[in-house]
Motif scaffolding. Sequence first.
Motif, PDB file in Angstrom:
ATOM      1  N   LEU A 178       0.860  -1.172   0.000  1.00  0.00           N
ATOM      2  CA  LEU A 178       0.000   0.000   0.000  1.00  0.00           C
ATOM      3  C   LEU A 178       0.898   1.224   0.000  1.00  0.00           C
ATOM      4  O   LEU A 178       1.795   1.334   0.846  1.00  0.00           O
ATOM      5  CB  LEU A 178      -0.929   0.013   1.208  1.00  0.00           C
ATOM      6  N   VAL A 179       0.686   2.104  -0.964  1.00  0.00           N
ATOM      7  CA  VAL A 179       1.484   3.321  -1.097  1.00  0.00           C
ATOM      8  C   VAL A 179       0.566   4.518  -0.859  1.00  0.00           C
ATOM      9  O   VAL A 179      -0.425   4.686  -1.570  1.00  0.00           O
ATOM     10  CB  VAL A 179       2.137   3.432  -2.490  1.00  0.00           C
ATOM     11  N   ARG A 180       0.908   5.326   0.135  1.00  0.00           N
ATOM     12  CA  ARG A 180       0.073   6.469   0.506  1.00  0.00           C
ATOM     13  C   ARG A 180       0.889   7.758   0.432  1.00  0.00           C
ATOM     14  O   ARG A 180       1.919   7.883   1.083  1.00  0.00           O
ATOM     15  CB  ARG A 180      -0.459   6.273   1.927  1.00  0.00           C
ATOM     16  N   CYS A 181       0.415   8.700  -0.372  1.00  0.00           N
ATOM     17  CA  CYS A 181       1.048  10.013  -0.498  1.00  0.00           C
ATOM     18  C   CYS A 181       0.051  11.049   0.004  1.00  0.00           C
ATOM     19  O   CYS A 181      -1.112  11.023  -0.401  1.00  0.00           O
ATOM     20  CB  CYS A 181       1.408  10.309  -1.957  1.00  0.00           C
ATOM     21  N   SER A 182       0.493  11.972   0.840  1.00  0.00           N
ATOM     22  CA  SER A 182      -0.445  12.945   1.389  1.00  0.00           C
ATOM     23  C   SER A 182       0.207  14.311   1.552  1.00  0.00           C
ATOM     24  O   SER A 182       1.424  14.436   1.690  1.00  0.00           O
ATOM     25  CB  SER A 182      -1.010  12.459   2.724  1.00  0.00           C
ATOM     26  N   ALA A 183      -0.656  15.323   1.532  1.00  0.00           N
ATOM     27  CA  ALA A 183      -0.219  16.710   1.713  1.00  0.00           C
ATOM     28  C   ALA A 183      -1.280  17.431   2.524  1.00  0.00           C
ATOM     29  O   ALA A 183      -2.481  17.168   2.389  1.00  0.00           O
ATOM     30  CB  ALA A 183      -0.005  17.392   0.361  1.00  0.00           C
ATOM     31  N   LEU A 184      -0.845  18.362   3.347  1.00  0.00           N
ATOM     32  CA  LEU A 184      -1.748  19.087   4.235  1.00  0.00           C
ATOM     33  C   LEU A 184      -2.275  20.357   3.571  1.00  0.00           C
ATOM     34  O   LEU A 184      -1.684  20.864   2.616  1.00  0.00           O
ATOM     35  CB  LEU A 184      -1.027  19.447   5.534  1.00  0.00           C
ATOM     36  N   GLY A 185      -3.406  20.865   4.095  1.00  0.00           N
ATOM     37  CA  GLY A 185      -3.894  22.173   3.681  1.00  0.00           C
ATOM     38  C   GLY A 185      -4.983  22.128   2.640  1.00  0.00           C
ATOM     39  O   GLY A 185      -5.747  21.158   2.543  1.00  0.00           O
ATOM     40  N   ASP A 186      -5.065  23.196   1.848  1.00  0.00           N
ATOM     41  CA  ASP A 186      -6.084  23.350   0.818  1.00  0.00           C
ATOM     42  C   ASP A 186      -6.080  22.164  -0.139  1.00  0.00           C
ATOM     43  O   ASP A 186      -5.041  21.790  -0.697  1.00  0.00           O
ATOM     44  CB  ASP A 186      -5.828  24.636   0.027  1.00  0.00           C
ATOM     45  N   SER A 187      -7.256  21.553  -0.331  1.00  0.00           N
ATOM     46  CA  SER A 187      -7.320  20.307  -1.096  1.00  0.00           C
ATOM     47  C   SER A 187      -6.969  20.485  -2.569  1.00  0.00           C
ATOM     48  O   SER A 187      -6.257  19.654  -3.148  1.00  0.00           O
ATOM     49  CB  SER A 187      -8.711  19.681  -0.961  1.00  0.00           C
ATOM     50  N   ALA A 188      -7.449  21.543  -3.196  1.00  0.00           N
ATOM     51  CA  ALA A 188      -7.180  21.734  -4.622  1.00  0.00           C
ATOM     52  C   ALA A 188      -5.677  21.837  -4.880  1.00  0.00           C
ATOM     53  O   ALA A 188      -5.126  21.161  -5.767  1.00  0.00           O
ATOM     54  CB  ALA A 188      -7.895  22.984  -5.129  1.00  0.00           C
TER      55      ALA A 188
END
Length: 228
Positions: A178-188
């Motif tokens: 399972l590979v998960r990439c994420s970023a915080l803040g404004d979704s767009a």
Amino acid sequence: MMLAGLGVGALALAEGLKPRKRLILLKGQTLEEALPVAFGEWESQTASGLVTPEQAGRLAKTLYSEIVQRTYLDQASGAEVMLLVAYGDTQSDLLQLHRPESCYPAVGFTIELSEPLDVALGGRASLPARRVIATTEDRRENIIYWSRLGERLPRDGEQQRADRLANAMEGYVPDGILVRCSALGDSAGAFAILERFVPDLLRAASGGARPALVGTKLSNELAGLRPT
């Protein structure tokens, strides 16, 4: 006698369908070695603040044989992407890949959005993935993740169960990732960053490691693309 015969036949059929062949796509190296530390403008930093499978309960710890956590910083724009890759060398009925839709609520997040997403990789290649938004009072995490089960790329829990059954019917006990990439803040803005990061990461991974991340077929498609 008829009932006994049916019972023996059922046992024989079950034994015949029992998976016996291992299907391992991570070969000759570890995840830590397979994933590039730096590529393009991206450079990995010490990871912190990631939601991890261990946080979701003791059972989750048994699902994986290796977990890699990194935070990548884009040196040009200052954008940050958190990466978690969890690998299990055996994916059976008991050992299932742990999806964010289950992992995040277990540690207090609310799932605001979960929908299928095809991540464009270049040419005609695309990666079947999911887009998820998980929130708490003071954190908004925007996630793109995908999973591999043997040579299959299940996009949700129902498809994962079907793929696991299909692997068993074919006689395979596959590995999974399972590979998960994420970023915080404004979704767009965050998803724009993530949809740029994922193809960059996969193109930068070594040819030998790429099948472990996305399966053999998609790995071969990526190998046929010109570098960008």
